[in-house]
Design a protein around this motif. Sequence first.
Motif, PDB file in Angstrom:
ATOM      1  N   UNK A  36       1.096  -0.921   0.014  1.00  0.00           N
ATOM      2  CA  UNK A  36      -0.238  -0.117   0.102  1.00  0.00           C
ATOM      3  C   UNK A  36       0.933   1.485   0.042  1.00  0.00           C
ATOM      4  N   UNK A  37       2.245   1.365   0.815  1.00  0.00           N
ATOM      5  CA  UNK A  37       2.465   2.038   0.710  1.00  0.00           C
ATOM      6  C   UNK A  37       3.605   2.891  -0.753  1.00  0.00           C
ATOM      7  N   UNK A  38       3.884   1.443  -1.538  1.00  0.00           N
ATOM      8  CA  UNK A  38       4.522   1.966  -2.619  1.00  0.00           C
ATOM      9  C   UNK A  38       3.281   1.720  -3.240  1.00  0.00           C
ATOM     10  N   UNK A  39       2.236   1.511  -3.539  1.00  0.00           N
ATOM     11  CA  UNK A  39       0.583   2.599  -4.726  1.00  0.00           C
ATOM     12  C   UNK A  39       0.379   3.904  -4.297  1.00  0.00           C
ATOM     13  N   UNK A  40       0.783   3.852  -2.910  1.00  0.00           N
ATOM     14  CA  UNK A  40       0.118   5.192  -2.379  1.00  0.00           C
ATOM     15  C   UNK A  40       1.459   6.224  -2.562  1.00  0.00           C
ATOM     16  N   UNK A  41       2.591   6.464  -2.621  1.00  0.00           N
ATOM     17  CA  UNK A  41       4.629   7.069  -3.352  1.00  0.00           C
ATOM     18  C   UNK A  41       3.681   7.190  -4.509  1.00  0.00           C
ATOM     19  N   UNK A  42       2.974   6.279  -5.784  1.00  0.00           N
ATOM     20  CA  UNK A  42       2.590   6.016  -6.841  1.00  0.00           C
ATOM     21  C   UNK A  42       1.898   7.162  -7.497  1.00  0.00           C
ATOM     22  N   UNK A  43       0.933   6.969  -6.699  1.00  0.00           N
ATOM     23  CA  UNK A  43      -0.143   7.931  -6.729  1.00  0.00           C
ATOM     24  C   UNK A  43       0.450   9.660  -6.938  1.00  0.00           C
ATOM     25  N   UNK A  44       1.035   9.332  -5.449  1.00  0.00           N
ATOM     26  CA  UNK A  44       1.338  10.788  -4.765  1.00  0.00           C
ATOM     27  C   UNK A  44       2.264  11.871  -6.241  1.00  0.00           C
ATOM     28  N   UNK A  45       2.744  10.622  -7.148  1.00  0.00           N
ATOM     29  CA  UNK A  45       3.621  11.583  -8.092  1.00  0.00           C
ATOM     30  C   UNK A  45       3.064  11.902  -9.359  1.00  0.00           C
ATOM     31  N   UNK A  46       2.759  13.224  -9.271  1.00  0.00           N
ATOM     32  CA  UNK A  46       2.003  13.399 -10.424  1.00  0.00           C
ATOM     33  C   UNK A  46       1.619  14.729  -9.877  1.00  0.00           C
ATOM     34  N   UNK A  47       0.691  15.419 -10.470  1.00  0.00           N
ATOM     35  CA  UNK A  47       0.734  17.500 -10.885  1.00  0.00           C
ATOM     36  C   UNK A  47       1.662  17.984 -10.731  1.00  0.00           C
ATOM     37  N   UNK A  48       1.752  18.692  -9.641  1.00  0.00           N
ATOM     38  CA  UNK A  48       3.839  19.987  -9.316  1.00  0.00           C
ATOM     39  C   UNK A  48       4.917  18.899  -9.485  1.00  0.00           C
TER      40      UNK A  48
END
Length: 481
Positions: free
Chosen positions: A83-95
Amino acid sequence: MKIKFSNLGSIQETELDLRPLTVIIGPNNSGKTYLAYSTYGLWQRAGRTIRIQYVSNNLKLNQQGEGTWSLTIDNDLLDLFIKDAEETAKNFQGSALESFFQDSSRKLFIKTAFKIMISRQEVENAIHQLTQQKAFSLMGGSSIKISRQDNILSFKIDSEIEEIDTSANNSLTDLFDHLNERIILSFILIIKKLLFSNAFPFPAERNAFINTYKMLANRRYKLLKETQRELFSSSSSERQLDLLKEQGDIRYPQPVEDFLDFLSEIELEEIPKTNSSNKNEFQKLADEIEKQLQNKNKTNLKPTKLGGKEIKVLVKKGLEIDIYNASSSVKQLAPLLLYLRYRASKGHFLVIDEPEMNLHPESQAKLLEALSILVNLGVRILLTTHSPYIMAHLNNLVNGNHENPEILKRQSSSLYLQDERAFLPIDKVSAYEMKDNKLVSLNDPDYGIRWDTLSDVAVDIQQKFFEIYEAGQEKADETEE
Protein backbone atom coordinates in the motif's frame (compact mmCIF):
# COMPACT_ATOMS: atom_id res chain seq x y z
CA MET A 1 7.16 -5.77 -9.78
CA LYS A 2 4.86 -4.07 -12.25
CA ILE A 3 4.23 -0.43 -13.10
CA LYS A 4 1.12 0.92 -14.78
CA PHE A 5 1.37 4.15 -16.79
CA SER A 6 -1.64 6.28 -17.75
CA ASN A 7 -1.68 9.34 -20.04
CA LEU A 8 2.09 9.60 -20.32
CA GLY A 9 2.87 11.48 -23.53
CA SER A 10 1.21 9.58 -26.37
CA ILE A 11 0.72 6.52 -24.13
CA GLN A 12 -2.86 6.25 -22.93
CA GLU A 13 -2.41 3.18 -20.77
CA THR A 14 0.23 0.46 -20.59
CA GLU A 15 1.92 -1.86 -18.10
CA LEU A 16 5.56 -2.78 -17.54
CA ASP A 17 6.74 -5.98 -15.81
CA LEU A 18 10.04 -4.87 -14.29
CA ARG A 19 12.41 -7.85 -14.08
CA PRO A 20 16.18 -8.05 -13.40
CA LEU A 21 16.71 -7.14 -17.09
CA THR A 22 13.99 -5.16 -18.87
CA VAL A 23 14.40 -4.07 -22.50
CA ILE A 24 12.14 -1.75 -24.49
CA ILE A 25 12.54 -1.31 -28.25
CA GLY A 26 10.57 1.07 -30.40
CA PRO A 27 10.69 3.93 -32.92
CA ASN A 28 11.63 7.52 -32.14
CA ASN A 29 9.10 9.67 -30.28
CA SER A 30 7.15 6.65 -29.06
CA GLY A 31 7.55 7.38 -25.33
CA LYS A 32 10.43 5.05 -24.39
CA THR A 33 12.38 7.76 -22.55
CA TYR A 34 9.25 8.95 -20.74
CA LEU A 35 8.74 5.37 -19.53
CA ALA A 36 12.37 4.99 -18.46
CA TYR A 37 12.55 8.34 -16.67
CA SER A 38 9.19 7.83 -14.96
CA THR A 39 10.26 4.40 -13.74
CA TYR A 40 13.43 5.96 -12.33
CA GLY A 41 11.43 8.68 -10.56
CA LEU A 42 8.94 6.22 -9.09
CA TRP A 43 11.73 3.93 -7.93
CA GLN A 44 13.54 6.80 -6.20
CA ARG A 45 10.46 8.00 -4.37
CA ALA A 46 9.33 4.54 -3.33
CA GLY A 47 12.71 3.91 -1.68
CA ARG A 48 13.03 7.28 0.06
CA THR A 49 9.58 8.35 1.24
CA ILE A 50 7.53 7.03 4.12
CA ARG A 51 4.24 8.15 5.63
CA ILE A 52 5.26 8.13 9.29
CA GLN A 53 1.78 8.51 10.74
CA TYR A 54 0.52 5.69 8.54
CA VAL A 55 3.26 3.37 9.78
CA SER A 56 2.86 4.27 13.45
CA ASN A 57 -0.89 3.61 13.24
CA ASN A 58 -0.62 0.28 11.43
CA LEU A 59 2.47 -1.45 12.80
CA LYS A 60 3.23 -2.26 16.42
CA LEU A 61 6.05 -4.22 18.08
CA ASN A 62 5.58 -6.55 21.02
CA GLN A 63 8.09 -6.01 23.82
CA GLN A 64 9.44 -9.36 25.04
CA GLY A 65 11.92 -8.11 27.60
CA GLU A 66 14.47 -5.40 28.26
CA GLY A 67 15.87 -4.31 24.91
CA THR A 68 14.02 -7.05 22.99
CA TRP A 69 10.98 -6.80 20.70
CA SER A 70 9.15 -9.11 18.31
CA LEU A 71 7.12 -8.61 15.16
CA THR A 72 4.81 -11.07 13.43
CA ILE A 73 5.24 -11.49 9.68
CA ASP A 74 1.69 -11.68 8.38
CA ASN A 75 -0.31 -10.38 5.43
CA ASP A 76 -0.98 -7.09 7.23
CA LEU A 77 2.76 -6.43 7.47
CA LEU A 78 3.40 -7.41 3.85
CA ASP A 79 0.45 -5.35 2.63
CA LEU A 80 1.77 -2.28 4.44
CA PHE A 81 4.67 -2.09 1.98
CA ILE A 82 2.39 -2.81 -0.96
CA LYS A 83 0.00 0.00 0.00
CA ASP A 84 2.90 2.36 0.70
CA ALA A 85 4.26 1.83 -2.83
CA GLU A 86 0.79 2.39 -4.28
CA GLU A 87 0.45 5.65 -2.36
CA THR A 88 3.89 6.82 -3.47
CA ALA A 89 2.96 6.28 -7.12
CA LYS A 90 -0.37 8.01 -6.64
CA ASN A 91 1.37 11.14 -5.29
CA PHE A 92 3.84 11.32 -8.20
CA GLN A 93 1.71 13.70 -10.28
CA GLY A 94 0.86 17.36 -10.74
CA SER A 95 3.57 19.78 -9.59
CA ALA A 96 5.84 16.91 -8.49
CA LEU A 97 5.85 15.52 -12.03
CA GLU A 98 6.24 18.98 -13.60
CA SER A 99 9.28 19.57 -11.42
CA PHE A 100 10.72 16.12 -12.17
CA PHE A 101 10.52 16.63 -15.95
CA GLN A 102 11.00 20.44 -15.74
CA ASP A 103 7.93 20.93 -17.92
CA SER A 104 7.69 24.70 -18.46
CA SER A 105 4.43 24.31 -20.42
CA ARG A 106 2.76 22.77 -17.35
CA LYS A 107 0.51 20.86 -19.74
CA LEU A 108 2.38 17.70 -20.71
CA PHE A 109 1.59 15.68 -17.57
CA ILE A 110 -1.72 17.12 -16.36
CA LYS A 111 -3.50 13.75 -16.62
CA THR A 112 -0.52 11.46 -16.06
CA ALA A 113 -0.89 8.80 -13.36
CA PHE A 114 1.13 5.79 -12.19
CA LYS A 115 0.60 2.64 -10.18
CA ILE A 116 3.30 0.45 -8.60
CA MET A 117 2.34 -3.16 -8.01
CA ILE A 118 4.62 -5.27 -5.83
CA SER A 119 3.79 -8.76 -4.59
CA ARG A 120 3.80 -10.17 -1.08
CA GLN A 121 6.56 -12.53 -2.18
CA GLU A 122 8.79 -9.58 -3.10
CA VAL A 123 8.31 -8.13 0.38
CA GLU A 124 9.02 -11.56 1.90
CA ASN A 125 12.25 -11.73 -0.10
CA ALA A 126 13.33 -8.32 1.22
CA ILE A 127 12.64 -9.39 4.81
CA HIS A 128 14.66 -12.56 4.20
CA GLN A 129 17.57 -10.43 2.91
CA LEU A 130 17.44 -8.37 6.08
CA THR A 131 17.57 -11.44 8.33
CA GLN A 132 20.77 -12.54 6.54
CA GLN A 133 22.51 -9.40 7.81
CA LYS A 134 24.22 -9.55 11.20
CA ALA A 135 22.71 -6.25 12.35
CA PHE A 136 21.17 -3.03 11.08
CA SER A 137 21.53 0.52 12.28
CA LEU A 138 18.87 2.06 14.45
CA MET A 139 18.08 5.71 13.76
CA GLY A 140 19.98 7.53 16.48
CA GLY A 141 23.27 5.63 16.21
CA SER A 142 22.69 2.24 17.85
CA SER A 143 22.46 -1.15 16.19
CA ILE A 144 19.82 -3.87 16.27
CA LYS A 145 20.40 -7.58 15.90
CA ILE A 146 17.59 -9.38 14.11
CA SER A 147 16.64 -13.04 13.94
CA ARG A 148 13.70 -15.00 12.58
CA GLN A 149 11.92 -18.14 13.70
CA ASP A 150 8.98 -19.23 11.56
CA ASN A 151 6.89 -16.07 11.11
CA ILE A 152 8.32 -14.16 14.08
CA LEU A 153 11.05 -11.52 13.78
CA SER A 154 13.01 -10.72 16.95
CA PHE A 155 14.85 -7.43 17.45
CA LYS A 156 17.50 -6.97 20.14
CA ILE A 157 19.41 -3.78 20.91
CA ASP A 158 23.17 -4.20 21.06
CA SER A 159 23.87 -5.39 24.64
CA GLU A 160 26.68 -2.86 25.08
CA ILE A 161 24.21 0.03 24.73
CA GLU A 162 22.03 0.59 27.77
CA GLU A 163 20.48 3.89 26.78
CA ILE A 164 19.72 5.37 23.39
CA ASP A 165 20.61 9.04 22.89
CA THR A 166 17.92 10.65 20.77
CA SER A 167 19.21 14.20 21.05
CA ALA A 168 20.91 13.96 17.66
CA ASN A 169 17.58 13.80 15.89
CA ASN A 170 15.01 15.94 17.65
CA SER A 171 12.50 15.84 14.77
CA LEU A 172 12.19 12.06 15.00
CA THR A 173 12.08 12.23 18.80
CA ASP A 174 9.13 14.57 18.56
CA LEU A 175 7.33 12.19 16.22
CA PHE A 176 8.14 9.03 18.14
CA ASP A 177 8.03 9.05 21.92
CA HIS A 178 9.04 5.45 22.41
CA LEU A 179 12.05 3.40 21.37
CA ASN A 180 9.99 0.64 19.78
CA GLU A 181 8.53 3.16 17.33
CA ARG A 182 12.04 4.16 16.30
CA ILE A 183 12.85 0.51 15.68
CA ILE A 184 9.75 0.22 13.50
CA LEU A 185 10.76 3.25 11.43
CA SER A 186 14.30 1.93 10.93
CA PHE A 187 12.96 -1.49 9.97
CA ILE A 188 10.49 -0.01 7.46
CA LEU A 189 13.12 2.21 5.83
CA ILE A 190 15.57 -0.67 5.43
CA ILE A 191 12.97 -2.96 3.87
CA LYS A 192 11.97 -0.18 1.49
CA LYS A 193 15.62 0.30 0.59
CA LEU A 194 15.94 -3.41 -0.15
CA LEU A 195 12.83 -3.27 -2.32
CA PHE A 196 13.89 -0.03 -4.04
CA SER A 197 17.67 0.25 -3.80
CA ASN A 198 19.89 3.03 -5.21
CA ALA A 199 19.10 3.92 -8.81
CA PHE A 200 21.47 5.41 -11.39
CA PRO A 201 20.27 7.00 -14.66
CA PHE A 202 22.37 6.99 -17.83
CA PRO A 203 20.58 9.41 -20.20
CA ALA A 204 21.01 9.41 -23.96
CA GLU A 205 22.86 12.75 -23.68
CA ARG A 206 25.69 11.16 -21.64
CA ASN A 207 28.27 11.53 -24.43
CA ALA A 208 27.91 15.31 -24.40
CA PHE A 209 27.69 15.60 -20.63
CA ILE A 210 30.81 13.54 -19.99
CA ASN A 211 32.69 16.44 -21.64
CA THR A 212 30.91 19.29 -19.84
CA TYR A 213 29.80 17.97 -16.44
CA LYS A 214 32.41 20.02 -14.55
CA MET A 215 31.12 23.26 -15.94
CA LEU A 216 27.49 22.28 -15.46
CA ALA A 217 27.99 21.11 -11.89
CA ASN A 218 29.71 24.20 -10.47
CA ARG A 219 28.25 25.96 -7.47
CA ARG A 220 26.51 28.73 -9.39
CA TYR A 221 24.80 26.24 -11.68
CA LYS A 222 23.58 24.18 -8.74
CA LEU A 223 22.17 27.23 -6.98
CA LEU A 224 20.30 28.37 -10.08
CA LYS A 225 19.09 24.86 -10.76
CA GLU A 226 17.74 24.41 -7.24
CA THR A 227 16.06 27.83 -7.29
CA GLN A 228 14.36 27.12 -10.56
CA ARG A 229 13.24 23.66 -9.43
CA GLU A 230 11.64 25.24 -6.37
CA LEU A 231 9.78 27.67 -8.60
CA PHE A 232 8.25 24.80 -10.55
CA SER A 233 6.91 23.20 -7.39
CA SER A 234 5.72 26.41 -5.69
CA SER A 235 3.12 29.05 -6.31
CA SER A 236 5.67 31.64 -7.47
CA SER A 237 4.57 34.02 -10.15
CA GLU A 238 4.92 33.32 -13.85
CA ARG A 239 6.96 36.53 -14.03
CA GLN A 240 9.64 35.07 -11.73
CA LEU A 241 9.76 31.92 -13.81
CA ASP A 242 10.08 33.86 -17.06
CA LEU A 243 12.93 35.95 -15.63
CA LEU A 244 14.89 32.82 -14.74
CA LYS A 245 14.26 31.32 -18.16
CA GLU A 246 15.63 34.46 -19.83
CA GLN A 247 18.85 34.17 -17.82
CA GLY A 248 19.68 30.95 -19.64
CA ASP A 249 18.22 27.52 -20.11
CA ILE A 250 19.55 25.52 -17.17
CA ARG A 251 16.64 23.13 -16.85
CA TYR A 252 17.05 19.39 -17.19
CA PRO A 253 14.80 16.52 -16.17
CA GLN A 254 15.75 15.09 -12.79
CA PRO A 255 17.46 11.95 -14.22
CA VAL A 256 19.83 14.13 -16.26
CA GLU A 257 20.65 16.30 -13.24
CA ASP A 258 21.21 13.17 -11.15
CA PHE A 259 23.57 11.84 -13.81
CA LEU A 260 25.60 15.05 -13.62
CA ASP A 261 25.68 14.76 -9.83
CA PHE A 262 26.84 11.14 -10.16
CA LEU A 263 29.86 12.25 -12.23
CA SER A 264 30.69 15.12 -9.88
CA GLU A 265 30.35 13.07 -6.70
CA ILE A 266 32.65 10.33 -7.98
CA GLU A 267 35.26 12.94 -8.84
CA LEU A 268 35.11 14.43 -5.33
CA GLU A 269 35.48 11.11 -3.52
CA GLU A 270 38.65 9.60 -2.14
CA ILE A 271 39.43 6.83 -4.61
CA PRO A 272 40.90 3.68 -3.03
CA LYS A 273 43.83 2.10 -4.82
CA THR A 274 43.20 -1.24 -6.48
CA ASN A 275 45.38 -3.90 -8.02
CA SER A 276 44.76 -7.24 -9.68
CA SER A 277 44.60 -9.01 -6.30
CA ASN A 278 41.91 -6.90 -4.62
CA LYS A 279 39.52 -6.03 -7.45
CA ASN A 280 35.88 -6.98 -6.97
CA GLU A 281 33.72 -8.59 -9.66
CA PHE A 282 32.40 -5.24 -10.87
CA GLN A 283 35.90 -3.82 -11.35
CA LYS A 284 36.96 -6.97 -13.17
CA LEU A 285 33.95 -6.54 -15.48
CA ALA A 286 35.07 -2.97 -16.22
CA ASP A 287 38.49 -4.35 -17.24
CA GLU A 288 36.82 -6.89 -19.54
CA ILE A 289 34.70 -4.20 -21.23
CA GLU A 290 37.83 -2.16 -21.91
CA LYS A 291 39.60 -5.21 -23.29
CA GLN A 292 36.74 -6.26 -25.57
CA LEU A 293 35.23 -2.90 -26.61
CA GLN A 294 38.02 -0.33 -26.25
CA ASN A 295 41.02 -2.17 -27.62
CA LYS A 296 42.40 -2.26 -24.04
CA ASN A 297 42.28 1.55 -23.70
CA LYS A 298 41.62 2.19 -20.00
CA THR A 299 39.25 4.87 -18.69
CA ASN A 300 39.94 6.12 -15.19
CA LEU A 301 39.99 9.08 -12.82
CA LYS A 302 43.40 10.67 -12.34
CA PRO A 303 44.54 13.37 -9.86
CA THR A 304 45.28 16.79 -11.31
CA LYS A 305 48.15 19.07 -10.29
CA LEU A 306 45.73 21.38 -8.45
CA GLY A 307 44.28 18.60 -6.34
CA GLY A 308 41.15 17.68 -8.28
CA LYS A 309 40.48 14.74 -10.57
CA GLU A 310 39.73 14.34 -14.26
CA ILE A 311 38.78 11.49 -16.56
CA LYS A 312 41.74 10.21 -18.55
CA VAL A 313 42.07 7.47 -21.16
CA LEU A 314 45.26 5.41 -21.25
CA VAL A 315 45.77 4.57 -24.94
CA LYS A 316 49.25 3.13 -24.60
CA LYS A 317 52.05 3.03 -22.06
CA GLY A 318 53.11 6.57 -21.24
CA LEU A 319 50.25 8.24 -23.11
CA GLU A 320 47.03 9.35 -21.45
CA ILE A 321 44.56 11.55 -23.31
CA ASP A 322 41.69 13.72 -22.09
CA ILE A 323 38.21 12.25 -22.35
CA TYR A 324 37.12 14.95 -24.81
CA ASN A 325 39.85 13.82 -27.22
CA ALA A 326 38.77 10.17 -27.01
CA SER A 327 36.52 8.45 -29.54
CA SER A 328 32.75 8.74 -29.24
CA SER A 329 32.53 5.07 -28.21
CA VAL A 330 34.98 5.62 -25.35
CA LYS A 331 32.95 8.62 -24.15
CA GLN A 332 29.78 6.55 -24.40
CA LEU A 333 31.20 3.81 -22.17
CA ALA A 334 32.98 6.08 -19.67
CA PRO A 335 30.01 6.54 -17.26
CA LEU A 336 29.39 2.79 -17.10
CA LEU A 337 33.07 2.10 -16.43
CA LEU A 338 33.16 4.74 -13.68
CA TYR A 339 30.05 3.19 -12.15
CA LEU A 340 31.58 -0.29 -12.19
CA ARG A 341 34.85 0.89 -10.65
CA TYR A 342 33.57 3.27 -7.98
CA ARG A 343 29.86 2.71 -7.30
CA ALA A 344 28.54 -0.69 -8.30
CA SER A 345 26.89 -2.82 -5.63
CA LYS A 346 24.46 -5.69 -5.55
CA GLY A 347 20.85 -4.48 -5.53
CA HIS A 348 21.40 -1.29 -7.55
CA PHE A 349 19.12 -0.28 -10.42
CA LEU A 350 20.50 1.14 -13.69
CA VAL A 351 18.28 2.95 -16.20
CA ILE A 352 20.18 3.20 -19.50
CA ASP A 353 18.73 5.10 -22.46
CA GLU A 354 20.05 3.75 -25.78
CA PRO A 355 23.19 1.84 -24.67
CA GLU A 356 24.05 1.18 -28.32
CA MET A 357 24.87 4.81 -29.11
CA ASN A 358 28.17 5.24 -31.03
CA LEU A 359 28.93 1.53 -30.89
CA HIS A 360 29.68 -0.85 -33.77
CA PRO A 361 27.11 -3.69 -34.04
CA GLU A 362 29.57 -6.24 -32.64
CA SER A 363 30.34 -3.91 -29.74
CA GLN A 364 26.61 -3.57 -29.07
CA ALA A 365 26.36 -7.34 -28.70
CA LYS A 366 29.42 -7.44 -26.46
CA LEU A 367 28.02 -4.67 -24.27
CA LEU A 368 24.73 -6.55 -23.91
CA GLU A 369 26.68 -9.59 -22.69
CA ALA A 370 28.52 -7.40 -20.16
CA LEU A 371 25.23 -5.94 -18.94
CA SER A 372 23.77 -9.44 -18.62
CA ILE A 373 26.76 -10.42 -16.48
CA LEU A 374 26.05 -7.34 -14.37
CA VAL A 375 22.47 -8.56 -13.90
CA ASN A 376 23.81 -11.91 -12.71
CA LEU A 377 25.99 -9.99 -10.24
CA GLY A 378 22.79 -8.60 -8.69
CA VAL A 379 22.22 -5.28 -10.49
CA ARG A 380 18.77 -4.64 -11.99
CA ILE A 381 18.81 -2.94 -15.43
CA LEU A 382 16.23 -1.19 -17.62
CA LEU A 383 17.26 -0.48 -21.24
CA THR A 384 15.60 1.44 -24.02
CA THR A 385 16.95 0.78 -27.51
CA HIS A 386 16.57 1.12 -31.27
CA SER A 387 19.09 -1.64 -31.97
CA PRO A 388 18.11 -4.81 -33.86
CA TYR A 389 21.48 -6.28 -32.84
CA ILE A 390 20.70 -5.96 -29.15
CA MET A 391 17.30 -7.60 -29.60
CA ALA A 392 18.65 -10.42 -31.77
CA HIS A 393 21.45 -11.16 -29.32
CA LEU A 394 19.11 -10.89 -26.33
CA ASN A 395 17.28 -13.88 -27.74
CA ASN A 396 20.59 -15.76 -27.84
CA LEU A 397 21.24 -14.93 -24.19
CA VAL A 398 17.92 -16.33 -22.94
CA ASN A 399 18.47 -19.67 -24.68
CA GLY A 400 21.23 -21.03 -22.47
CA ASN A 401 20.74 -24.37 -20.73
CA HIS A 402 20.73 -23.34 -17.05
CA GLU A 403 19.78 -26.84 -15.91
CA ASN A 404 23.14 -28.25 -16.97
CA PRO A 405 26.26 -26.17 -16.07
CA GLU A 406 28.49 -28.22 -18.36
CA ILE A 407 26.26 -27.57 -21.38
CA LEU A 408 26.00 -23.89 -20.44
CA LYS A 409 29.79 -23.69 -20.34
CA ARG A 410 30.03 -25.21 -23.83
CA GLN A 411 27.36 -22.83 -25.10
CA SER A 412 29.33 -19.87 -23.77
CA SER A 413 32.13 -20.60 -26.26
CA SER A 414 29.79 -19.14 -28.91
CA LEU A 415 29.48 -15.83 -27.04
CA TYR A 416 31.72 -12.84 -27.72
CA LEU A 417 32.95 -12.65 -24.11
CA GLN A 418 32.82 -16.46 -23.71
CA ASP A 419 31.42 -16.05 -20.19
CA GLU A 420 28.48 -18.25 -19.16
CA ARG A 421 27.31 -15.52 -16.76
CA ALA A 422 26.02 -13.64 -19.81
CA PHE A 423 23.19 -16.18 -20.15
CA LEU A 424 19.97 -15.22 -18.38
CA PRO A 425 16.93 -17.40 -17.63
CA ILE A 426 13.89 -16.15 -19.54
CA ASP A 427 12.04 -15.47 -16.28
CA LYS A 428 14.68 -12.85 -15.41
CA VAL A 429 14.07 -10.93 -18.64
CA SER A 430 11.16 -8.92 -19.94
CA ALA A 431 11.28 -7.48 -23.45
CA TYR A 432 8.78 -5.07 -24.99
CA GLU A 433 8.06 -3.34 -28.25
CA MET A 434 6.47 0.10 -28.23
CA LYS A 435 3.62 -0.34 -30.70
CA ASP A 436 0.42 1.67 -31.15
CA ASN A 437 1.27 3.76 -28.08
CA LYS A 438 1.59 0.85 -25.67
CA LEU A 439 4.03 -1.85 -24.58
CA VAL A 440 3.66 -5.21 -26.32
CA SER A 441 5.47 -8.12 -24.66
CA LEU A 442 7.99 -9.96 -26.84
CA ASN A 443 8.49 -12.83 -24.37
CA ASP A 444 7.62 -16.19 -25.91
CA PRO A 445 7.72 -19.25 -23.62
CA ASP A 446 8.62 -21.56 -26.52
CA TYR A 447 10.98 -19.36 -28.53
CA GLY A 448 12.50 -16.80 -26.15
CA ILE A 449 12.32 -13.20 -27.35
CA ARG A 450 10.32 -12.51 -30.54
CA TRP A 451 10.83 -9.02 -31.94
CA ASP A 452 9.99 -7.39 -35.25
CA THR A 453 10.20 -3.60 -34.85
CA LEU A 454 13.36 -3.22 -36.90
CA SER A 455 13.38 -6.55 -38.70
CA ASP A 456 10.26 -5.30 -40.50
CA VAL A 457 12.27 -2.27 -41.60
CA ALA A 458 15.05 -4.50 -42.95
CA VAL A 459 12.51 -6.50 -44.95
CA ASP A 460 10.93 -3.27 -46.19
CA ILE A 461 14.30 -1.90 -47.33
CA GLN A 462 15.03 -5.13 -49.19
CA GLN A 463 11.62 -4.95 -50.85
CA LYS A 464 12.34 -1.39 -51.97
CA PHE A 465 15.55 -2.60 -53.62
CA PHE A 466 13.60 -5.07 -55.75
CA GLU A 467 11.01 -2.41 -56.63
CA ILE A 468 13.72 0.09 -57.64
CA TYR A 469 15.64 -2.54 -59.56
CA GLU A 470 12.55 -3.78 -61.45
CA ALA A 471 11.44 -0.23 -62.27
CA GLY A 472 14.91 0.47 -63.64
CA GLN A 473 14.79 -2.64 -65.82
CA GLU A 474 11.40 -1.61 -67.24
CA LYS A 475 12.80 1.80 -68.21
CA ALA A 476 15.81 0.17 -69.85
CA ASP A 477 13.54 -2.13 -71.89
CA GLU A 478 11.46 0.87 -73.09
CA THR A 479 14.62 2.68 -74.25
CA GLU A 480 15.80 -0.30 -76.25
CA GLU A 481 12.47 -0.48 -78.06
